[in-house]
Design a protein around this motif. Structure first.
Motif, PDB file in Angstrom:
ATOM      1  N   UNK A   2       0.856  -1.178   0.000  1.00  0.00           N
ATOM      2  CA  UNK A   2       0.000   0.000   0.000  1.00  0.00           C
ATOM      3  C   UNK A   2       0.894   1.229   0.000  1.00  0.00           C
ATOM      4  N   UNK A   3       0.652   2.110  -0.951  1.00  0.00           N
ATOM      5  CA  UNK A   3       1.414   3.358  -1.001  1.00  0.00           C
ATOM      6  C   UNK A   3       0.604   4.463  -0.359  1.00  0.00           C
ATOM      7  N   UNK A   4       1.261   5.243   0.446  1.00  0.00           N
ATOM      8  CA  UNK A   4       0.628   6.384   1.088  1.00  0.00           C
ATOM      9  C   UNK A   4       1.103   7.638   0.355  1.00  0.00           C
ATOM     10  N   UNK A   5       0.169   8.434  -0.117  1.00  0.00           N
ATOM     11  CA  UNK A   5       0.575   9.673  -0.772  1.00  0.00           C
ATOM     12  C   UNK A   5       0.634  10.780   0.274  1.00  0.00           C
ATOM     13  N   UNK A   6       1.636  11.595   0.134  1.00  0.00           N
ATOM     14  CA  UNK A   6       1.803  12.723   1.038  1.00  0.00           C
ATOM     15  C   UNK A   6       1.232  13.943   0.335  1.00  0.00           C
ATOM     16  N   UNK A   7       0.264  14.552   0.976  1.00  0.00           N
ATOM     17  CA  UNK A   7      -0.381  15.729   0.389  1.00  0.00           C
ATOM     18  C   UNK A   7       0.555  16.922   0.468  1.00  0.00           C
ATOM     19  N   UNK A   8       0.733  17.582  -0.651  1.00  0.00           N
ATOM     20  CA  UNK A   8       1.543  18.786  -0.690  1.00  0.00           C
ATOM     21  C   UNK A   8       0.719  19.941  -0.149  1.00  0.00           C
ATOM     22  N   UNK A   9       1.258  20.649   0.797  1.00  0.00           N
ATOM     23  CA  UNK A   9       0.573  21.789   1.389  1.00  0.00           C
ATOM     24  C   UNK A   9       0.821  23.040   0.549  1.00  0.00           C
ATOM     25  N   UNK A  10      -0.130  23.949   0.566  1.00  0.00           N
ATOM     26  CA  UNK A  10      -0.076  25.175  -0.224  1.00  0.00           C
ATOM     27  C   UNK A  10       0.245  26.372   0.655  1.00  0.00           C
ATOM     28  N   UNK A  11       1.109  27.248   0.163  1.00  0.00           N
ATOM     29  CA  UNK A  11       1.330  28.530   0.832  1.00  0.00           C
ATOM     30  C   UNK A  11       0.145  29.424   0.506  1.00  0.00           C
ATOM     31  N   UNK A  12      -0.021  30.498   1.255  1.00  0.00           N
ATOM     32  CA  UNK A  12      -1.188  31.361   1.089  1.00  0.00           C
ATOM     33  C   UNK A  12      -1.278  31.921  -0.328  1.00  0.00           C
ATOM     34  N   UNK A  13      -0.170  32.266  -0.942  1.00  0.00           N
ATOM     35  CA  UNK A  13      -0.182  32.779  -2.309  1.00  0.00           C
ATOM     36  C   UNK A  13      -0.653  31.740  -3.310  1.00  0.00           C
ATOM     37  N   UNK A  14      -0.257  30.494  -3.089  1.00  0.00           N
ATOM     38  CA  UNK A  14      -0.687  29.400  -3.962  1.00  0.00           C
ATOM     39  C   UNK A  14      -2.185  29.140  -3.796  1.00  0.00           C
ATOM     40  N   UNK A  15      -2.646  29.198  -2.550  1.00  0.00           N
ATOM     41  CA  UNK A  15      -4.078  29.023  -2.299  1.00  0.00           C
ATOM     42  C   UNK A  15      -4.865  30.151  -2.957  1.00  0.00           C
ATOM     43  N   UNK A  16      -4.358  31.366  -2.867  1.00  0.00           N
ATOM     44  CA  UNK A  16      -5.024  32.511  -3.498  1.00  0.00           C
ATOM     45  C   UNK A  16      -5.111  32.306  -5.006  1.00  0.00           C
ATOM     46  N   UNK A  17      -4.035  31.837  -5.598  1.00  0.00           N
ATOM     47  CA  UNK A  17      -4.026  31.614  -7.042  1.00  0.00           C
ATOM     48  C   UNK A  17      -5.011  30.525  -7.451  1.00  0.00           C
ATOM     49  N   UNK A  18      -5.063  29.449  -6.700  1.00  0.00           N
ATOM     50  CA  UNK A  18      -5.975  28.342  -7.036  1.00  0.00           C
ATOM     51  C   UNK A  18      -7.436  28.695  -6.857  1.00  0.00           C
ATOM     52  N   UNK A  19      -7.722  29.628  -5.958  1.00  0.00           N
ATOM     53  CA  UNK A  19      -9.115  29.958  -5.648  1.00  0.00           C
ATOM     54  C   UNK A  19      -9.565  31.288  -6.244  1.00  0.00           C
TER      55      UNK A  19
END
Length: 73
Positions: A2-19
């Motif tokens: 079983x492989x566990x994926x590690x979720x990449x966290x977003x910095x506030x600027x990246x979150x702003x860009x995605x949203x």
């Protein structure tokens, strides 16, 4: 195996860009208790999970139907 994926966290600027929100708007959401960083980096940066993208989208939809930030929790 079983492989566990590690979720990449977003910095506030990246979150702003995605949203399509401003960093200022995201900080306001945080001040109002509507958005919480998942963790902080070693350098003190706020880091957000993919759940935060969904949360900001929900806040945006609720505002688009006339709810104010103080009505959203």
């Amino acid at each position: 195996m079983v492989e566990m994926s590690v979720e990449r966290k977003l910095k506030v600027g990246e979150l702003a860009e995605r949203t399509n929100k401003t960093v200022r708007a995201l900080r306001l959401y945080e001040e109002r208790g509507l958005l919480t960083p998942a963790e902080r980096s070693q350098g003190g940066f706020r880091l957000y999970s993919s759940h935060s993208v969904k949360r900001v989208s929900l806040i945006d939809r609720l505002q688009s139907v006339g709810m104010s930030l103080s009505e959203i929790y």
